[in-house]
Design an enzyme around this catalytic site. Sequence first.
Site, PDB file in Angstrom:
ATOM      1  N   VAL A 207       0.758  -1.221  -0.227  1.00  0.00           N
ATOM      2  CA  VAL A 207      -0.064   0.038  -0.032  1.00  0.00           C
ATOM      3  C   VAL A 207       0.875   1.403   0.013  1.00  0.00           C
ATOM      4  O   VAL A 207       0.673   2.120  -0.793  1.00  0.00           O
ATOM      5  CB  VAL A 207      -0.914  -0.149   1.154  1.00  0.00           C
ATOM      6  CG1 VAL A 207      -2.063   0.866   0.864  1.00  0.00           C
ATOM      7  CG2 VAL A 207      -1.452  -1.453   1.572  1.00  0.00           C
ATOM      8  N   ILE A 208       1.875   1.360   1.025  1.00  0.00           N
ATOM      9  CA  ILE A 208       2.729   2.672   0.976  1.00  0.00           C
ATOM     10  C   ILE A 208       3.686   2.677  -0.585  1.00  0.00           C
ATOM     11  O   ILE A 208       3.585   3.866  -1.050  1.00  0.00           O
ATOM     12  CB  ILE A 208       3.747   2.449   2.210  1.00  0.00           C
ATOM     13  CG1 ILE A 208       2.876   2.666   3.352  1.00  0.00           C
ATOM     14  CG2 ILE A 208       4.660   3.634   2.097  1.00  0.00           C
ATOM     15  CD1 ILE A 208       3.572   2.218   4.662  1.00  0.00           C
TER      16      ILE A 208
ATOM     17  N   ALA B  47       9.268  -0.033   1.929  1.00  0.00           N
ATOM     18  CA  ALA B  47       8.004   0.001   2.312  1.00  0.00           C
ATOM     19  C   ALA B  47       7.708  -1.703   2.332  1.00  0.00           C
ATOM     20  O   ALA B  47       6.831  -2.048   1.643  1.00  0.00           O
ATOM     21  CB  ALA B  47       7.170   0.770   1.517  1.00  0.00           C
TER      22      ALA B  47
ATOM     23  N   GLY C  53       6.405  -3.435   4.891  1.00  0.00           N
ATOM     24  CA  GLY C  53       5.515  -3.769   6.101  1.00  0.00           C
ATOM     25  C   GLY C  53       5.822  -2.981   7.357  1.00  0.00           C
ATOM     26  O   GLY C  53       6.738  -2.308   7.158  1.00  0.00           O
TER      27      GLY C  53
ATOM     28  N   ASP D  65      -2.713  -1.119  15.579  1.00  0.00           N
ATOM     29  CA  ASP D  65      -1.512  -1.582  14.959  1.00  0.00           C
ATOM     30  C   ASP D  65      -0.696  -2.419  15.608  1.00  0.00           C
ATOM     31  O   ASP D  65       0.036  -3.480  15.335  1.00  0.00           O
ATOM     32  CB  ASP D  65      -0.627  -0.607  14.370  1.00  0.00           C
ATOM     33  CG  ASP D  65      -0.974   0.012  13.172  1.00  0.00           C
ATOM     34  OD1 ASP D  65      -2.342  -0.149  12.520  1.00  0.00           O
ATOM     35  OD2 ASP D  65      -0.377   0.541  12.235  1.00  0.00           O
TER      36      ASP D  65
ATOM     37  N   ALA E 218      -6.358   2.455  10.191  1.00  0.00           N
ATOM     38  CA  ALA E 218      -6.502   3.655  11.151  1.00  0.00           C
ATOM     39  C   ALA E 218      -8.033   3.384  11.575  1.00  0.00           C
ATOM     40  O   ALA E 218      -8.279   3.327  12.878  1.00  0.00           O
ATOM     41  CB  ALA E 218      -6.622   5.048  10.457  1.00  0.00           C
TER      42      ALA E 218
ATOM     43  N   HIS F 129     -28.848   8.793 -10.849  1.00  0.00           N
ATOM     44  CA  HIS F 129     -28.412   9.077 -12.230  1.00  0.00           C
ATOM     45  C   HIS F 129     -28.012  10.307 -12.712  1.00  0.00           C
ATOM     46  O   HIS F 129     -28.795  11.042 -12.495  1.00  0.00           O
ATOM     47  CB  HIS F 129     -29.218   8.307 -13.286  1.00  0.00           C
ATOM     48  CG  HIS F 129     -28.842   8.242 -14.648  1.00  0.00           C
ATOM     49  ND1 HIS F 129     -27.804   7.597 -15.132  1.00  0.00           N
ATOM     50  CD2 HIS F 129     -29.101   9.195 -15.743  1.00  0.00           C
ATOM     51  CE1 HIS F 129     -27.642   7.809 -16.451  1.00  0.00           C
ATOM     52  NE2 HIS F 129     -28.260   8.969 -16.798  1.00  0.00           N
TER      53      HIS F 129
END
Length: 475
Positions: A192-193, A277, A279, A320, A328, A452
């Site tokens: 991701v990073i 990056a 992990g 974490d 987050a 729409h």
Amino acid sequence: MSDQKFDVIFIGAGPAGYVGAIRAAQLGLKVACVDAFTGKDGKQALGGTCLNVGCIPSKALLDSSKQFYNIAHNLPVHGITVDGAKVDLATFIGRKDKIVKQFTGGIGQLFKANKVTAFYGMGKLLKGNQVEITAQDGGKQTISATNVVLASGSVPIELPFAKFDGKHVVDNAGALDFTEVPKRLGVIGAGVIGLELGSVWRRLGAEVTVLEAMPDFLGAADADIAKIAFKEFTKLGLNIKMGAKLSKAEVKKDGVHLVYADKDGEQSLVVDKLLVAVGRRAYTDGLLAEDTGVKLDERGRIVVDEHCHTGVDGVWAIGDAVRGPMLAHKGSEEGVAVAEWIAGKAGHVNFDTIPWVIYTEPEIAWAGKTEKQLKDEGVPYKVGTFPFAAIGRAVAMNEAFGQVKMLAHAETDRILGVHMVGPGVSELIAECVVAMEFKGSSEDLARIVHAHPTLSEAVHEAALSVDKRAIHKGN
Ligand code: FAD
Ligand code: NAD
């Protein structure tokens, strides 16, 4: 020795700790929050990784770089041309810093408004739910509480052969603060990073090479979505090399010299900056006195049960620093749940519907099971897909790439997973999470009126497609 007593002390003011602290205060508890993060101005900066060097600053730079990229790559098709567009990097980074300061300062105000007492320093849990705080100048004080919540977060994993030097070999914090656009940027890890920050610097003109050790791109995502995303990232110019294992990174005068092995044997590459990056690991350095009884698992994470309890009376852990995705919103929900459990209420976090979002271009978002997970688990399922190319709004925006893929149980029709890549999917996933949280079926979403023309019609059509009755494509 302990002169201040609280109902709850949170150690860590990241999105897990600060949100938990505010919720606990709302519930009438006397709350303290201890955090050691120092901002760029040398003062305490609440908000942890997320606000200081994570979610918020990375999104600020992603948005700024997208504006710049669009000038050359997306505006001409609208008939708009801009000559001589330039990036002033000091303003570019300064805007991000201002946003960070606004939000970290905002938490200080929220603490005051909710009567949460903030302490600045490193907190260490002592036996008997006491917390020793060591200030920047080495001064110590001890506070105590009936409950202590460990929310110490995570730090980047360092590779022994590519150690961070803050200048040439950097982590996420370093890559958010380059003072010039690197001509050649190396990224280790296509996670991701790597993808988000690699995109930022690519859009500003850096040649970006990403080395990923695993053979499959974005292994946690649904394979179809990952495949589409890989193609789009390649179009952006990210040079992603899969199955590339780095063995050496040596800083020399002309750049960082990398040696890695891939299917064709040993390779070399020279870059100006290297972002590692690969992990993050739970951060518990200096957090626990030896006799607290709190245990760590084989990956260094604080061991907790499904209620975030460590097994030691009155000691909890969230975010974490414990098992589960390093996100987050996951940490924040655990913070709220723990505050509620402490206050004798019914806290709850549903791990089955936690959304994942990668804020690249195109964005990637998902919740629930991938097709491979359902196959491996032997769950019978139906698939519905719908491409953004057939969505009027996406075409009008000139962002008609990607698709929505919905997986529903073959017999009950209950939605088991939704996976998306394309414009605005970071917002579209919320509707699917609500449906899944309410144990909704694809038919439920198919029967809901969607405005729409909006991007949300892709979700509607994917739901219809599960039952082979999408209107704007062949089924
Ligand atoms: P943290 O945010 O790491 O906060 C922990 C805090 O505790 C820190 O301030 C630390 O200094 C402090 N601390 C640690 N030990 C002690 C101690 N002993 N005493 C006192 N203080 C201590 N997640 C998303 O959901 N969306 C995103 O878009 C996203 N983008 C990210 C981008 C980047 C570049 C990075 C690095 C991460 C991103 N994340 C994102 C992940 C997200 O930042 C983390 O999941 C989240 O910050 C974890 O929250 P936390 O409160 O558990 O820990
Ligand atoms: P990651 O787990 O997302 O990706 C790390 C990548 O590095 C993996 O693909 C892995 O296979 C690869 N890798 C590991 N060792 C390697 C090696 N030696 N050589 C080459 N590749 C290697 O981790 P990350 O990108 O560092 O991010 C950490 C965490 O932060 C994420 O897992 C996520 O939870 C969180 N985060 C979330 C967001 C978001 O929600 N948008 C954004 C950034 C970070």
